[in-house]
Write a protein that holds these residues in place. Sequence first.
Motif, short mmCIF file in Angstrom:
data_model
loop_
_atom_site.label_atom_id
_atom_site.label_comp_id
_atom_site.label_asym_id
_atom_site.label_seq_id
_atom_site.Cartn_x
_atom_site.Cartn_y
_atom_site.Cartn_z
N CYS A 1 -1.26 -22.48 -42.63
CA CYS A 1 -2.45 -21.78 -42.15
C CYS A 1 -3.71 -22.59 -42.45
CB CYS A 1 -2.54 -20.40 -42.78
SG CYS A 1 -1.22 -19.26 -42.30
N ALA A 2 -3.78 -23.19 -43.65
CA ALA A 2 -4.95 -24.00 -44.01
C ALA A 2 -5.04 -25.25 -43.13
CB ALA A 2 -4.87 -24.40 -45.48
N LEU A 3 -3.91 -25.88 -42.84
CA LEU A 3 -3.92 -27.06 -41.98
C LEU A 3 -4.35 -26.72 -40.56
CD1 LEU A 3 -0.64 -28.81 -43.20
CD2 LEU A 3 -2.96 -29.68 -43.48
N VAL A 4 -3.92 -25.57 -40.07
CA VAL A 4 -4.35 -25.15 -38.74
C VAL A 4 -5.85 -24.93 -38.70
CG1 VAL A 4 -4.19 -23.27 -37.05
CG2 VAL A 4 -2.12 -24.19 -38.09
N GLN A 5 -6.41 -24.32 -39.74
CA GLN A 5 -7.86 -24.12 -39.79
C GLN A 5 -8.60 -25.44 -39.85
OE1 GLN A 5 -8.74 -21.48 -43.03
NE2 GLN A 5 -7.88 -19.69 -42.01
N VAL A 6 -8.09 -26.40 -40.61
CA VAL A 6 -8.72 -27.72 -40.67
C VAL A 6 -8.66 -28.41 -39.31
CG1 VAL A 6 -8.54 -30.01 -41.69
CG2 VAL A 6 -8.31 -28.00 -43.14
N ALA A 7 -7.51 -28.30 -38.62
CA ALA A 7 -7.39 -28.92 -37.30
C ALA A 7 -8.34 -28.28 -36.29
CB ALA A 7 -5.94 -28.82 -36.82
N VAL A 8 -8.44 -26.96 -36.32
CA VAL A 8 -9.34 -26.27 -35.39
C VAL A 8 -10.78 -26.64 -35.68
CG1 VAL A 8 -10.19 -24.00 -34.69
CG2 VAL A 8 -7.74 -24.39 -34.95
N TRP A 9 -11.15 -26.70 -36.97
CA TRP A 9 -12.52 -27.09 -37.33
C TRP A 9 -12.82 -28.52 -36.89
CZ3 TRP A 9 -14.10 -30.80 -41.04
CH2 TRP A 9 -15.47 -30.81 -41.28
N GLY A 10 -11.84 -29.41 -37.03
CA GLY A 10 -12.05 -30.79 -36.61
C GLY A 10 -12.23 -30.92 -35.10
N VAL A 11 -11.58 -30.05 -34.33
CA VAL A 11 -11.72 -30.11 -32.88
C VAL A 11 -13.05 -29.51 -32.43
CG1 VAL A 11 -10.76 -29.25 -30.70
CG2 VAL A 11 -9.23 -30.13 -32.48
N HIS A 12 -13.44 -28.39 -33.02
CA HIS A 12 -14.65 -27.70 -32.57
C HIS A 12 -15.92 -28.30 -33.17
CE1 HIS A 12 -12.96 -24.33 -30.29
NE2 HIS A 12 -11.94 -24.37 -31.13
N SER A 13 -15.86 -28.88 -34.35
CA SER A 13 -17.06 -29.44 -35.00
C SER A 13 -16.77 -30.85 -35.50
CB SER A 13 -17.51 -28.55 -36.15
OG SER A 13 -17.74 -27.22 -35.71
N PRO A 14 -16.51 -31.79 -34.60
CA PRO A 14 -16.15 -33.14 -35.06
C PRO A 14 -17.30 -33.91 -35.69
CG PRO A 14 -16.38 -33.10 -32.68
CD PRO A 14 -16.53 -31.68 -33.13
N SER A 15 -18.54 -33.57 -35.35
CA SER A 15 -19.69 -34.34 -35.83
C SER A 15 -20.54 -33.56 -36.83
CB SER A 15 -20.56 -34.77 -34.66
OG SER A 15 -21.07 -33.63 -33.96
N GLN A 16 -20.02 -32.48 -37.40
CA GLN A 16 -20.83 -31.68 -38.31
C GLN A 16 -21.17 -32.44 -39.58
OE1 GLN A 16 -19.08 -27.89 -39.23
NE2 GLN A 16 -20.83 -27.19 -40.44
N VAL A 17 -20.19 -33.11 -40.16
CA VAL A 17 -20.44 -33.88 -41.38
C VAL A 17 -21.36 -35.06 -41.09
CG1 VAL A 17 -19.34 -35.21 -43.23
CG2 VAL A 17 -18.22 -33.17 -42.34
N GLU A 18 -21.15 -35.74 -39.98
CA GLU A 18 -21.99 -36.88 -39.62
C GLU A 18 -23.44 -36.45 -39.41
OE1 GLU A 18 -22.26 -40.40 -36.21
OE2 GLU A 18 -20.55 -39.02 -36.29
N ASP A 19 -23.66 -35.35 -38.73
CA ASP A 19 -25.02 -34.85 -38.51
C ASP A 19 -25.69 -34.48 -39.83
OD1 ASP A 19 -24.61 -35.20 -35.82
OD2 ASP A 19 -24.10 -33.10 -35.44
N ALA A 20 -24.95 -33.84 -40.73
CA ALA A 20 -25.52 -33.45 -42.02
C ALA A 20 -25.88 -34.67 -42.85
CB ALA A 20 -24.55 -32.55 -42.77
N MET A 21 -25.02 -35.69 -42.84
CA MET A 21 -25.31 -36.89 -43.62
C MET A 21 -26.48 -37.67 -43.03
SD MET A 21 -22.73 -39.99 -44.74
CE MET A 21 -21.78 -38.95 -45.85
N LEU A 22 -26.55 -37.75 -41.72
CA LEU A 22 -27.67 -38.45 -41.09
C LEU A 22 -28.99 -37.71 -41.31
CD1 LEU A 22 -26.09 -39.64 -37.72
CD2 LEU A 22 -26.53 -40.98 -39.79
N ASP A 23 -28.94 -36.39 -41.38
CA ASP A 23 -30.15 -35.63 -41.68
C ASP A 23 -30.67 -35.95 -43.07
OD1 ASP A 23 -30.09 -34.46 -39.21
OD2 ASP A 23 -29.09 -32.61 -39.89
N VAL A 24 -29.76 -36.09 -44.02
CA VAL A 24 -30.17 -36.46 -45.38
C VAL A 24 -30.78 -37.86 -45.40
CG1 VAL A 24 -29.34 -36.90 -47.73
CG2 VAL A 24 -28.48 -34.93 -46.46
N TYR A 25 -30.15 -38.80 -44.68
CA TYR A 25 -30.72 -40.15 -44.65
C TYR A 25 -32.08 -40.17 -43.97
CZ TYR A 25 -31.34 -45.06 -43.63
OH TYR A 25 -31.87 -46.32 -43.54
#
Length: 252
Positions: free
Chosen positions: A103-127
């Motif tokens: 169940c946790a892996l499915v949630q991670v896979a779904v999150w990766g498909v729907h929000s692939p650039s969320q971490v990148e956007d957050a890190m670039l905002d900090v920079y």
Amino acid sequence: MGSWSRVRAAKCQMLATSCFVLLLGLCVATATLLTHFGAHFAVVSRVSPEGSPYKALHHWAFYAGIGLAGLLTLGAALSATATVREAGGLMAGGFLCFALAFCALVQVAVWGVHSPSQVEDAMLDVYDLVYDQAVKGRSGARWQELVAIQDTFRCCGKNGPSSLLGSGQAELCRGEEAVRQDCLRAIGSFLRTHRHVTSALTGAGLAAMLAPQGRLRPEPTGPRRPAPGAQLLQTLRGHTRASSPVRRGCPQ
């Protein structure tokens, strides 16, 4: 001999799957620790303000990764022990851990498909925040933080509509640092590589959970012969009925 061979093959298959899942759990734990304490993620986490989206994602990824690694490792250990000792309770506990991990892996896979650039956007905002405060405000602390980020990612400045092409940008990128690529591209390239590793681990985990189901053999469609024990039991019952017939009617 055929039934014992199938039992041994099933045990070997279960042990091999448990070893693979155990190795996968160790890989997930290692990737989680590198993500949380690695230089690239840690330097951005230190300079990000409290309550920022990146800091929340940083902590969430650590706890989720450690929890998933624990479920995989515990499930593999319980399944291997249950296979060796033929303990049904331990096997049920292992399957429960595998179900939660799936169940946790499915949630991670779904999150990766729907929000692939969320971490990148957050890190670039900090920079962007650190860059603007360091170059525009000439803050000594922010300048050191910006230099630390650029030294970690081996980059310098940024090329974009919001970049400052004045004295601040020229002072920031001098000498050997001037030939480095801009930090927006360097951060994006690093996060894409990290995302590929995460996707590979997630896919391997889902395959490990689903592969045993695909290897189950269907029941034969032809007539089945009873087991030797069942045939012997039926013979004994028939002999008992023949030796003691049932009396009908009332006794005189």
